[in-house]
Design a protein around this motif. Structure first.
Motif, PDB file in Angstrom:
ATOM      1  N   UNK A 137       0.848  -1.195   0.000  1.00 42.69           N
ATOM      2  CA  UNK A 137       0.000   0.000   0.000  1.00 42.69           C
ATOM      3  C   UNK A 137       0.881   1.243   0.000  1.00 42.69           C
ATOM      4  N   UNK A 138       0.436   2.254  -0.721  1.00 46.35           N
ATOM      5  CA  UNK A 138       1.187   3.514  -0.750  1.00 46.35           C
ATOM      6  C   UNK A 138       0.393   4.661  -0.134  1.00 46.35           C
ATOM      7  N   UNK A 139      -0.900   4.466  -0.008  1.00 48.18           N
ATOM      8  CA  UNK A 139      -1.754   5.527   0.543  1.00 48.18           C
ATOM      9  C   UNK A 139      -2.199   5.170   1.957  1.00 48.18           C
ATOM     10  N   UNK A 140      -2.356   6.153   2.814  1.00 47.62           N
ATOM     11  CA  UNK A 140      -2.778   5.870   4.200  1.00 47.62           C
ATOM     12  C   UNK A 140      -4.224   5.424   4.265  1.00 47.62           C
ATOM     13  N   UNK A 141      -4.575   4.775   5.363  1.00 50.22           N
ATOM     14  CA  UNK A 141      -5.986   4.512   5.659  1.00 50.22           C
ATOM     15  C   UNK A 141      -6.661   5.843   5.954  1.00 50.22           C
ATOM     16  N   UNK A 142      -7.911   5.957   5.579  1.00 53.35           N
ATOM     17  CA  UNK A 142      -8.656   7.182   5.890  1.00 53.35           C
ATOM     18  C   UNK A 142      -8.753   7.352   7.401  1.00 53.35           C
TER      19      UNK A 142
END
Ligand code: FES
Length: 241
Positions: A133-138
């Motif tokens: 994963x490259x994007x954070x969790x909301x």
């Protein structure tokens, strides 16, 4: 002066009471978990009482939680008490390929919110620690009062109570349905008018049963109780402890 209204009008009155809950005033719906929603699309506040969630009473505790008041399609959130004073709430859907992540694993070097599908690891606040994963969790805006209450802001949160007239007991019995949380107990309150005094309403647990109950226990399911409304006028609210 109290006025009487027709059966048809009284059903609308309950609907009006529910609508008032959704706009936040003057109705106030307490919940465990107290969901105070604004109008659709705005941010609501989910208030979580730590006493109802023992795992969050110590640093490192974490759980996956379905937010009452959100539609079933809304994913669980991961609530983590990372330290004695820091609490975070993030979405549970992995940003890599949408698997559901685990609750936070408390470990000094390997800890994190881990996705079993391909091994992504996030910090309690949703930041990526390891890919793919490259994007954070909301992340949801979260405020901890330092003692017993966590305030989580969730867009679109709405507390939902439905009231339906049932054809029993002379036509003044309503089925009230609402989401519940395991470990919590609920009471029904009644007011003859929006500004009237509130009193505890007894209720039945079956459509034709005697209205002799005053408490129902949550089980993470939708609960339905049956309340009588002599005179066909008034407002109901659901209170959780
Ligand atoms: Fe979570 Fe791939 S879906 S790591």
């Amino acid at each position: 002066m109290q006025h009487t209204i027709s059966r048809r009008r009284s059903l609308k009155t309950i609907a009006l009471g529910v609508a008032a809950a959704l706009v936040g005033a003057p109705w106030r719906v307490k919940f465990v978990a107290e969901a105070q929603a604004q109008s659709a699309g705005e941010t609501g506040v989910f208030i979580l009482k730590l006493a109802a969630f023992p795992v969050l009473q110590n640093a490192g505790g974490s759980l996956l939680l379905q937010v009452p008041g959100m539609p079933p399609s809304f994913p669980q959130i991961v609530v983590t008490r990372k330290t004695a004073t820091e609490v975070y709430a993030v979405d549970s859907i992995c940003t890599h390929a949408s698997c559901v992540v685990n609750a936070y694993f408390n470990h000094p070097t390997l800890g994190g919110i881990i996705c079993n599908c391909h091994g992504s690891r996030y910090d309690a606040d949703g930041r990526v620690l390891n890919g793919p994963a490259t994007l954070p969790l909301t992340a949801y805006q979260t405020t901890f009062n330092g003692t017993d209450t966590v305030r989580i802001e969730i867009p679109g949160l709405g507390y939902r109570v439905t009231g339906v007239l049932t054809p029993v007991t002379g036509g003044n019995r309503y089925a009230l349905s609402f989401p519940t949380v395991d470990g919590s107990q609920y009471e029904i309150r009644h007011r003859a008018s929006l500004t009237g005094a509130e009193s505890t309403a007894s209720f039945a647990t079956t459509p034709e049963g005697a209205a002799t109950n005053t408490v129902v226990f949550g089980d993470n399911q939708e609960q339905t109780v049956y309340v009588d409304l002599p005179g066909g006028v008034g407002f109901f609210s659901v209170v959780c402890y």
